[in-house]
Design a protein around this motif. Structure first.
Motif, PDB file in Angstrom:
ATOM      1  N   VAL A 154      31.740 -21.821 -36.416  1.00 17.62           N
ATOM      2  CA  VAL A 154      31.251 -23.190 -36.184  1.00 17.62           C
ATOM      3  C   VAL A 154      29.804 -23.328 -36.679  1.00 17.62           C
ATOM      4  CG1 VAL A 154      30.717 -24.886 -34.375  1.00 17.62           C
ATOM      5  CG2 VAL A 154      32.870 -23.654 -34.313  1.00 17.62           C
ATOM      6  N   ILE A 155      29.021 -22.271 -36.551  1.00 13.72           N
ATOM      7  CA  ILE A 155      27.642 -22.329 -37.083  1.00 13.72           C
ATOM      8  C   ILE A 155      27.689 -22.569 -38.591  1.00 13.72           C
ATOM      9  CG2 ILE A 155      25.622 -20.888 -37.642  1.00 13.72           C
ATOM     10  CD1 ILE A 155      25.965 -19.605 -34.843  1.00 13.72           C
ATOM     11  N   PHE A 165      27.099 -26.048 -26.743  1.00 14.38           N
ATOM     12  CA  PHE A 165      25.889 -26.843 -26.481  1.00 14.38           C
ATOM     13  C   PHE A 165      24.749 -26.389 -27.406  1.00 14.38           C
ATOM     14  CE2 PHE A 165      21.895 -27.263 -23.960  1.00 14.38           C
ATOM     15  CZ  PHE A 165      21.828 -28.650 -23.971  1.00 14.38           C
ATOM     16  N   ILE A 166      24.605 -25.046 -27.525  1.00 13.11           N
ATOM     17  CA  ILE A 166      23.488 -24.477 -28.304  1.00 13.11           C
ATOM     18  C   ILE A 166      23.582 -24.860 -29.784  1.00 13.11           C
ATOM     19  CG2 ILE A 166      22.572 -22.286 -29.195  1.00 13.11           C
ATOM     20  CD1 ILE A 166      23.284 -21.023 -26.473  1.00 13.11           C
ATOM     21  N   ILE A 167      24.779 -24.736 -30.363  1.00 12.69           N
ATOM     22  CA  ILE A 167      24.919 -24.906 -31.818  1.00 12.69           C
ATOM     23  C   ILE A 167      24.546 -26.327 -32.264  1.00 12.69           C
ATOM     24  CG2 ILE A 167      26.566 -24.867 -33.764  1.00 12.69           C
ATOM     25  CD1 ILE A 167      27.951 -22.515 -32.247  1.00 12.69           C
ATOM     26  N   PRO A 168      25.170 -27.379 -31.722  1.00 18.60           N
ATOM     27  CA  PRO A 168      24.766 -28.714 -32.195  1.00 18.60           C
ATOM     28  C   PRO A 168      23.344 -29.088 -31.788  1.00 18.60           C
ATOM     29  CG  PRO A 168      26.472 -28.908 -30.506  1.00 18.60           C
ATOM     30  CD  PRO A 168      26.318 -27.455 -30.790  1.00 18.60           C
ATOM     31  N   LEU A 169      22.881 -28.580 -30.638  1.00 16.90           N
ATOM     32  CA  LEU A 169      21.509 -28.914 -30.212  1.00 16.90           C
ATOM     33  C   LEU A 169      20.498 -28.387 -31.240  1.00 16.90           C
ATOM     34  CD1 LEU A 169      19.738 -30.101 -27.857  1.00 16.90           C
ATOM     35  CD2 LEU A 169      19.507 -27.759 -27.048  1.00 16.90           C
ATOM     36  N   ILE A 170      20.651 -27.129 -31.638  1.00 21.79           N
ATOM     37  CA  ILE A 170      19.719 -26.553 -32.617  1.00 21.79           C
ATOM     38  C   ILE A 170      19.885 -27.235 -33.971  1.00 21.79           C
ATOM     39  CG2 ILE A 170      19.125 -24.452 -33.913  1.00 21.79           C
ATOM     40  CD1 ILE A 170      19.837 -22.838 -31.421  1.00 21.79           C
ATOM     41  N   SER A 171      21.137 -27.456 -34.374  1.00 18.28           N
ATOM     42  CA  SER A 171      21.346 -28.027 -35.714  1.00 18.28           C
ATOM     43  C   SER A 171      20.784 -29.453 -35.796  1.00 18.28           C
ATOM     44  CB  SER A 171      22.817 -27.998 -36.103  1.00 18.28           C
ATOM     45  OG  SER A 171      23.586 -28.713 -35.181  1.00 18.28           O
ATOM     46  N   SER A 179      15.337 -26.069 -44.113  1.00 20.03           N
ATOM     47  CA  SER A 179      15.663 -26.293 -42.695  1.00 20.03           C
ATOM     48  C   SER A 179      17.107 -25.885 -42.396  1.00 20.03           C
ATOM     49  CB  SER A 179      15.390 -27.734 -42.273  1.00 20.03           C
ATOM     50  OG  SER A 179      16.309 -28.581 -42.836  1.00 20.03           O
ATOM     51  N   THR A 180      18.004 -26.001 -43.379  1.00 18.83           N
ATOM     52  CA  THR A 180      19.392 -25.576 -43.145  1.00 18.83           C
ATOM     53  C   THR A 180      19.452 -24.057 -42.970  1.00 18.83           C
ATOM     54  OG1 THR A 180      20.156 -27.427 -44.492  1.00 18.83           O
ATOM     55  CG2 THR A 180      21.753 -25.714 -44.038  1.00 18.83           C
ATOM     56  N   THR A 181      18.749 -23.320 -43.846  1.00 24.49           N
ATOM     57  CA  THR A 181      18.720 -21.861 -43.717  1.00 24.49           C
ATOM     58  C   THR A 181      18.098 -21.466 -42.373  1.00 24.49           C
ATOM     59  OG1 THR A 181      18.378 -21.749 -46.088  1.00 24.49           O
ATOM     60  CG2 THR A 181      17.970 -19.727 -44.862  1.00 24.49           C
ATOM     61  N   GLY A 182      16.965 -22.083 -42.057  1.00 25.93           N
ATOM     62  CA  GLY A 182      16.281 -21.789 -40.787  1.00 25.93           C
ATOM     63  C   GLY A 182      17.173 -22.080 -39.602  1.00 25.93           C
ATOM     64  N   SER A 183      17.908 -23.188 -39.691  1.00 25.44           N
ATOM     65  CA  SER A 183      18.783 -23.598 -38.601  1.00 25.44           C
ATOM     66  C   SER A 183      19.897 -22.574 -38.384  1.00 25.44           C
ATOM     67  CB  SER A 183      19.369 -24.971 -38.937  1.00 25.44           C
ATOM     68  OG  SER A 183      20.336 -25.339 -38.027  1.00 25.44           O
ATOM     69  N   VAL A 184      20.506 -22.090 -39.489  1.00 25.97           N
ATOM     70  CA  VAL A 184      21.609 -21.116 -39.365  1.00 25.97           C
ATOM     71  C   VAL A 184      21.095 -19.823 -38.728  1.00 25.97           C
ATOM     72  CG1 VAL A 184      23.199 -19.651 -40.688  1.00 25.97           C
ATOM     73  CG2 VAL A 184      23.013 -22.081 -41.225  1.00 25.97           C
ATOM     74  N   VAL A 185      19.935 -19.351 -39.182  1.00 25.01           N
ATOM     75  CA  VAL A 185      19.351 -18.127 -38.614  1.00 25.01           C
ATOM     76  C   VAL A 185      19.067 -18.336 -37.115  1.00 25.01           C
ATOM     77  CG1 VAL A 185      17.316 -16.614 -38.664  1.00 25.01           C
ATOM     78  CG2 VAL A 185      18.352 -17.392 -40.809  1.00 25.01           C
ATOM     79  N   PHE A 186      18.463 -19.468 -36.808  1.00 24.34           N
ATOM     80  CA  PHE A 186      18.097 -19.821 -35.436  1.00 24.34           C
ATOM     81  C   PHE A 186      19.352 -19.868 -34.548  1.00 24.34           C
ATOM     82  CE2 PHE A 186      15.215 -23.187 -33.142  1.00 24.34           C
ATOM     83  CZ  PHE A 186      15.247 -22.413 -31.995  1.00 24.34           C
ATOM     84  N   MET A 187      20.421 -20.493 -35.059  1.00 25.78           N
ATOM     85  CA  MET A 187      21.655 -20.627 -34.267  1.00 25.78           C
ATOM     86  C   MET A 187      22.303 -19.265 -34.020  1.00 25.78           C
ATOM     87  SD  MET A 187      23.539 -24.096 -35.619  1.00 25.78           S
ATOM     88  CE  MET A 187      23.175 -24.000 -37.351  1.00 25.78           C
TER      89      MET A 187
END
Lengths: 257, 268
Positions: free
Chosen positions: A107-108, A209-215, A232-240
């Motif tokens: 899903v990430i 909850f975590i995945i869409p909130l961070i994305s 920001s997409t790369t950062g978001s995937v790493v963060f998630m």
């Protein structure tokens, strides 16, 4: 001495900034839900996109994870441990860990990255400003349906992933080490706790909850044109991924003791 | 009436450094100036899309930056904003994009027929044929058409204020002139207060009641187009002369084209 401290301070400030931003986003989403300002149509559309359209990929990963766990367990147990234990090992591994975590990773990659890129593109092309200028709140219009749809979608996906993973493991056990279905299920039932299923679905709620909130948060923070969207997409995937793995690591001490 | 009061905004460098002026109701004000002098930032502060470090914007007696969420939304609903690249919603077709300019819940209150009629009227006002464009996605439109749809979205809610952020940038001269004409027509017909941020001096002189020149985040000139043309300020002169040079070049090109056409052998 000063540099490491500065670096730690910088990381702390960044983490606090993101945590604060996501806290506010979560609160505003909850407010939008309670005051009935979330579009049901948009919620269902996002749920369909996250849940139903992710299903084929989730099925592939769950089948493979069930098969691999079963094969490797069979290889290690043959000649040393009664093979019916394989039923328990596969069932527990899939339900407690592989089902929720691998589904979250799918899903990430499929949904989280898309949401960040979509909202990031809207941000850099001034579509978010356009919403504000038209008197609309992007949190209600864009963020809330995505964040709220993530949880039921993940619960559905993890439930299906668990079932398919166990069935695939059972089939692989028959094909590789000749363990019959009845024996596999006997082993599974021997060490079965109904709570495990609840635990698995709790993880699904948390990851959903975590995945869409961070994305969403990372998408709305995007600046700087096409390059900024990529960043920001790369950062978001790493963060998630990190957030899901940290949450996953917190689950056993919090809920399995 | 819109009043800008001592606006200050710094990003990496100061962008607005104490800008104050008034825009009267029904007036069309063009804001010009070199790139990076805070023109678009000024426009965005008007409805609170950018929050200044200091200062305020007062619209009809209401402070934009002291307003609560509901008051700010009410202020924003008074204004239509035309973005530089139109900022149409990619996932919506032209009808949905323009209808989004109506107040929230319009479809329920007015009914589909009324909404469709208002969207069609707004598209006709910007010289687009609703029958052709209504179902198209933004990606299927040319740059000029996208700008017009953006303008239709801004005017469909019948705002009292129209804010244009470089409405002719990226358009060919014919389309640019046509958008300039639209701005004039809408202002004359609806008596809306318009602020037009532009690099196109020729257009600015032809459409505006007054021109503001920003430089280094400060207001360098504010006056009528005639005063702008007559000004002795070197920066204003540079802009006005450039406009004269562009006009002469365009006139020269037109003459050259006519000459080529005259000499060219007739097609069989």
């Amino acid at each position: 001495m000063k540099r490491p401290l500065q670096a730690i301070g910088g990381v702390g400030a960044t983490v606090s900034r993101h945590a604060g931003g996501m806290g506010i986003l979560a609160w505003r989403t909850l407010t939008a839900l309670v005051t009935g300002q979330v579009s049901l149509r948009e919620f269902l559309a996002q749920g369909y996109s996250m849940g139903v359209q992710s299903l084929p990929l989730v099925l592939v990963t769950s089948i493979l994870s069930g098969v691999v766990t079963s094969q490797q367990g069979g290889y290690q147990f043959t000649g040393s441990i009664p093979l019916y234990v394989l039923g328990s090992v596969v069932t527990s591994s899939v339900i407690l860990e592989l089902g929720p975590v691998l589904t979250a990773v799918v899903v990430i990659g499929r949904v989280g990255a898309r949401i960040t890129a979509e909202l990031g593109t809207m941000q850099v092309s001034e579509q978010i400003d356009a919403l504000y200028s038209l008197g609309r709140d992007p949190v209600k219009v864009l963020a809330a349906p995505r964040i709220l749809a993530g949880m039921p979608a993940m619960v559905l996906l993890v439930g299906i992933s668990n079932l398919v993973g166990v069935l695939a493991g059972m089939f692989a056990a028959r094909m590789t080490v000749g363990l019959g279905s009845a024996t596999f299920l006997y082993g599974a039932r021997l060490f079965w706790h109904s709570y495990d299923l609840f635990y698995s679905e709790m993880k699904a709620w948390a990851f959903g909850f975590i995945i869409p909130l961070i994305s969403v948060h990372m998408g709305l923070l995007t600046r700087g044109g096409a390059e900024g969207v990529g960043r920001s997409t790369t950062g978001s995937v790493v963060f998630m991924i990190i957030a899901v793995l940290v949450a996953d690591a917190l689950f056993p001490p919090l809920f399995l003791n | 009436m819109i009043e800008y009061r001592q606006l200050y905004k710094t990003f990496d460098v100061p962008v607005l450094a104490g800008v104050s002026f008034l825009v009267e109701s029904g007036e069309t004000l063009a804001v010009v100036g070199p790139s990076g002098t805070g023109k678009s930032v000024l426009l965005k502060t008007t409805i609170g899309l950018i929050v200044p470090d200091r200062g305020d914007v007062i619209i009809d007696g209401q402070s934009v930056f002291s307003a609560d969420v509901d008051e700010l939304q009410a202020i924003r609903r008074k204004a239509g904003y035309v973005f530089q690249n139109a900022a149409l919603f990619d996932s919506m077709n032209v009808f949905e994009n323009v209808a989004y300019g109506l107040p929230e819940g319009a479809l329920k209150r007015m009914g589909r027929r009324e909404v469709t009629a208002r969207v069609a009227r707004a598209l006709e006002d910007v010289n687009l044929d609703p029958a052709i464009v209504l179902g198209k996605l933004p990606a299927e439109l040319s740059g000029g058409m996208r700008k017009r749809v953006g303008l239709a979205r801004a005017i469909v809610g019948e705002p009292q204020i129209l804010l244009y952020d470089e409405p002719v940038t990226g358009l060919d001269p014919v389309n640019a002139a046509s958008v300039d004409r639209l701005i004039c027509d809408i202002a004359e017909r609806t008596h809306v207060t318009s602020i037009v941020v532009t690099h196109d001096i020729e257009g600015a002189l032809s459409i505006s009641d007054r021109i503001a020149l920003l430089e280094g985040g400060k207001l360098r000139f504010l006056g009528t187009p005639d005063e702008f043309r007559r000004s002795r300020d070197p920066l204003v002169r540079a802009f006005a002369d450039r406009q004269a040079a562009v006009a002469a070049a365009m006139d020269g090109s037109a003459r050259a084209v006519r000459e080529v056409e005259r000499k060219a052998p007739a097609l069989p």
